[in-house]
Write a protein that holds these residues in place. Structure first.
Motif, PDB file in Angstrom:
ATOM      1  N   ASP A  97      40.126  44.286  41.553  1.00  0.00           N
ATOM      2  CA  ASP A  97      41.067  44.527  40.450  1.00  0.00           C
ATOM      3  C   ASP A  97      41.959  43.307  40.258  1.00  0.00           C
ATOM      4  N   ASN A  98      42.967  43.438  39.416  1.00  0.00           N
ATOM      5  CA  ASN A  98      43.776  42.255  39.094  1.00  0.00           C
ATOM      6  C   ASN A  98      44.678  41.810  40.242  1.00  0.00           C
ATOM      7  N   THR A  99      44.778  42.610  41.312  1.00  0.00           N
ATOM      8  CA  THR A  99      45.538  42.189  42.490  1.00  0.00           C
ATOM      9  C   THR A  99      44.645  41.636  43.595  1.00  0.00           C
ATOM     10  N   GLY A 100      43.311  41.707  43.371  1.00  0.00           N
ATOM     11  CA  GLY A 100      42.376  41.212  44.368  1.00  0.00           C
ATOM     12  C   GLY A 100      41.850  42.279  45.298  1.00  0.00           C
ATOM     13  N   ASP A 101      42.237  43.544  45.060  1.00  0.00           N
ATOM     14  CA  ASP A 101      41.726  44.631  45.893  1.00  0.00           C
ATOM     15  C   ASP A 101      40.341  45.054  45.417  1.00  0.00           C
ATOM     16  N   MET A 147      39.301  33.721  47.607  1.00  0.00           N
ATOM     17  CA  MET A 147      40.427  34.368  46.934  1.00  0.00           C
ATOM     18  C   MET A 147      41.415  34.933  47.950  1.00  0.00           C
ATOM     19  N   LYS A 148      40.910  35.509  49.041  1.00  0.00           N
ATOM     20  CA  LYS A 148      41.798  36.055  50.066  1.00  0.00           C
ATOM     21  C   LYS A 148      42.582  34.944  50.763  1.00  0.00           C
ATOM     22  N   LEU A 149      41.983  33.745  50.851  1.00  0.00           N
ATOM     23  CA  LEU A 149      42.663  32.607  51.478  1.00  0.00           C
ATOM     24  C   LEU A 149      43.725  31.995  50.580  1.00  0.00           C
ATOM     25  N   THR A 150      43.453  31.978  49.275  1.00  0.00           N
ATOM     26  CA  THR A 150      44.300  31.223  48.338  1.00  0.00           C
ATOM     27  C   THR A 150      45.093  32.075  47.353  1.00  0.00           C
ATOM     28  N   GLY A 151      44.659  33.314  47.136  1.00  0.00           N
ATOM     29  CA  GLY A 151      45.294  34.138  46.116  1.00  0.00           C
ATOM     30  C   GLY A 151      44.869  33.788  44.703  1.00  0.00           C
ATOM     31  N   LYS A 152      43.892  32.891  44.549  1.00  0.00           N
ATOM     32  CA  LYS A 152      43.434  32.434  43.235  1.00  0.00           C
ATOM     33  C   LYS A 152      42.051  33.016  42.925  1.00  0.00           C
ATOM     34  N   PHE A 153      41.835  33.355  41.653  1.00  0.00           N
ATOM     35  CA  PHE A 153      40.564  33.925  41.216  1.00  0.00           C
ATOM     36  C   PHE A 153      39.742  32.859  40.490  1.00  0.00           C
ATOM     37  N   HIS A 154      38.631  32.468  41.102  1.00  0.00           N
ATOM     38  CA  HIS A 154      37.711  31.513  40.490  1.00  0.00           C
ATOM     39  C   HIS A 154      36.271  31.943  40.772  1.00  0.00           C
ATOM     40  N   ALA A 155      35.373  31.463  39.926  1.00  0.00           N
ATOM     41  CA  ALA A 155      33.936  31.575  40.178  1.00  0.00           C
ATOM     42  C   ALA A 155      33.405  30.161  40.338  1.00  0.00           C
ATOM     43  N   GLU A 156      32.796  29.876  41.477  1.00  0.00           N
ATOM     44  CA  GLU A 156      32.288  28.517  41.729  1.00  0.00           C
ATOM     45  C   GLU A 156      30.924  28.359  41.052  1.00  0.00           C
TER      46      GLU A 156
END
Length: 498
Positions: free
Chosen positions: A90-94, A166-175
């Motif tokens: 979700d938008n919080t990363g959960d 994402m869990k390490l950085t808090g940032k949402f990306h697709a490599e």
């Protein structure tokens, strides 16, 4: 002057690993965790990605403790992992549901339907890959129909290593390398393309595709929360990372078209790189390589070392328990005891899937009253190599024979097996130094992102060394060409009746 290090994280299909390397590529410390698969229904293969993150944190802390270094000596972190499957957050990363593995085939009916409607012919010029049920496009289509509430909750589509990053950085990306293997982007252009989504009827999920980044880009920095969980220093840069097939190729020193890469692991991956993308219905996949402006051409199937793991678990579990560390030396001796001239049994390595026809199953063919255990073990080793040769031969339709094939994966631990690879395929085999090549490739991304190296070619020159080389025996190659022909003819016969 304090020594400096790079950290590589690798979440594979069955094992998760974290490895620490110095800036010359020497392996300093490694930590492992087995992946527990969740298979609630026929065809399903899932995992608890929250447990994957917990395992990652534990392994990183173990690495720091085991190596005796200060976390400030780790210059950067890189991640790799299995491609495809699906990690929805979700938008919080959960997580909004269990992660789905690439070996999942609940969506096979969607692939069948798309092929019947010639969707594969429409998508191929854009995605440059065949369709199969473990890809996100098919899994999302299945979820839209069977778990619409999951799609409603989800904000981002991630791959395995993207979730950990994402869990390490808090940032949402697709490599980009990972995403280029999903049939969700235009591989030729290297960009998202609404036409691709429209072909699969998925245009409504375009907002769930995260911003694209490159393998060596700085994707973010270790957050204070991740620092507490892992022991890493807050602010340590984290690279974009890469698809695990790219990581193994890079860690094999693949930077041009002179070599090919072979991974004999859970899946059998066979690949090469070129500056010209290959789009062909007979090729499994073309994706973007970690080195900009290069493409990776891949042939793969679940016909590799996982078949030997099944054989050992089913027939040799007592011997394995009794012998402990000596077991695989004993296996090599069994293979050597069954000479190729007398071991005429053929094994089809289709325990977990087939590279010829989905309905084909594994079997032993050619047994008689003289067949013994050594012959069966040798046939398993040979059958797995035959499956790799099948893919190598398909790739060689599109390119010249390479000067060498660089090999990684579990099979490289056996010199007897690697000589079989050389003798059956007829091309010299080289094994790179090190035990965790996927994690090494991820660490190379870390080195490139923090400026230790000016790109991957320089990282390869400084971090990769070849441990061993196996030359093909011409007499054995000629003998195995006949046995391989029998292998292929047998498959063709049963394809016509099953």
């Amino acid at each position: 002057m304090k020594a400096e290090y790079l950290l590589g994280i690798d979440h594979g299909g069955s094992v998760s690993k974290v490895a620490l390397f110095d800036t010359e590529g020497h392996e300093i410390a490694v930590s492992f965790r087995s992946v527990e698969l969740i298979q609630n229904f026929q065809g399903w293969s899932e995992r608890d990605a929250n447990q994957m993150w917990t395992d990652t944190c534990e392994m990183i802390r173990e690495i720091i403790s085991k190596s005796g270094i200060n976390s400030s000596q780790i210059l950067a972190v890189g991640c790799t992992g299995h491609g495809n499957g699906l990690y929805l957050v979700d938008n919080t990363g959960d997580l909004v549901r269990n992660a789905i593995n690439s070996s999942d085939y609940r969506a096979q009916s969607y692939i069948d339907r798309w092929k019947a409607c010639r969707v594969d012919q429409l998508s191929l010029p854009l995605t440059a890959q065949c369709l199969w049920p473990g890809q996100p496009n098919a899994l999302i289509a299945w979820l839209i129909d069977h778990e619409p509430e999951t799609i409603e909750k989800a904000r981002w589509i991630l791959m395995a290593k993207d979730f950990i990053r994402m869990k390490l950085t808090g940032k949402f990306h697709a490599e980009i390398t990972d995403m280029s293997g999903t049939s969700l982007i235009n591989v030729i252009d290297g960009k998202y393309d609404n036409k691709v989504l429209e072909i699969f009827g998925l245009e409504k999920i375009g907002h769930m595709l995260p911003p694209l980044i490159g393998s060596a880009d700085v994707a973010g920095y270790i957050t204070s929360e991740a620092s507490i969980s892992t022991g890493l220093k807050e602010g340590t840069p984290v690279a974009g990372g890469m698809f695990d097939i790219d990581a193994c190729a890079l860690a094999s020193g693949i930077v041009d078209e002179n070599q090919m890469s072979l991974v004999a692991g859970t899946w059998g991956n066979n690949q090469y790189i070129s500056k010209t993308p290959l789009v062909d219905k007979d090729l499994f996949m073309t994706s973007l390589y970690s080195i900009p402006c290069w493409y990776l051409m891949l042939e793969r199937s679940p016909t590799s070392v996982s078949n030997l793991e099944w054989f050992i678990k089913t027939f040799l579990s007592n011997e394995k328990e009794e012998m402990g560390d000596r077991f695989f030396h004993w296996m090599d001796a069994q293979v050597s005891a069954a000479t190729p001239g007398t071991a005429n049994v053929i094994f089809l390595p289709f325990i977990h899937g087939c590279n010829e026809k989905p309905t084909l199953k594994a079997c032993f063919y050619g047994m008689d009253g003289n067949t013994n255990r050594s012959m069966l073990i040798r046939s398993v080793y040979e059958g797995i190599v035959f499956a790799h040769k099948h893919h190598i031969d398909r790739l060689l339709k599109f390119r010249d024979r390479p000067t060498v094939i660089r090999c990684t994966g579990g099979a490289t631990n056996s010199a007897v097996w690697m000589q079989l690879f050389a003798d059956i395929i007829g091309i010299p085999m080289e094994i790179p130094e090190g035990t965790q090549l996927g994690a090494l490739g991820a660490a190379m991304a870390a080195g490139a992102c923090c400026g230790v190296y000016n790109g991957f070619p320089e990282a390869v020159r400084n971090m990769i060394r070849i441990r061993q080389r196996f030359e093909p025996n011409p007499d054995q190659f000629a003998m195995y060409e006949k046995k391989y022909l029998t292998y292929k003819n047998f498959i063709q016969k049963i394809k016509n009746i099953l």
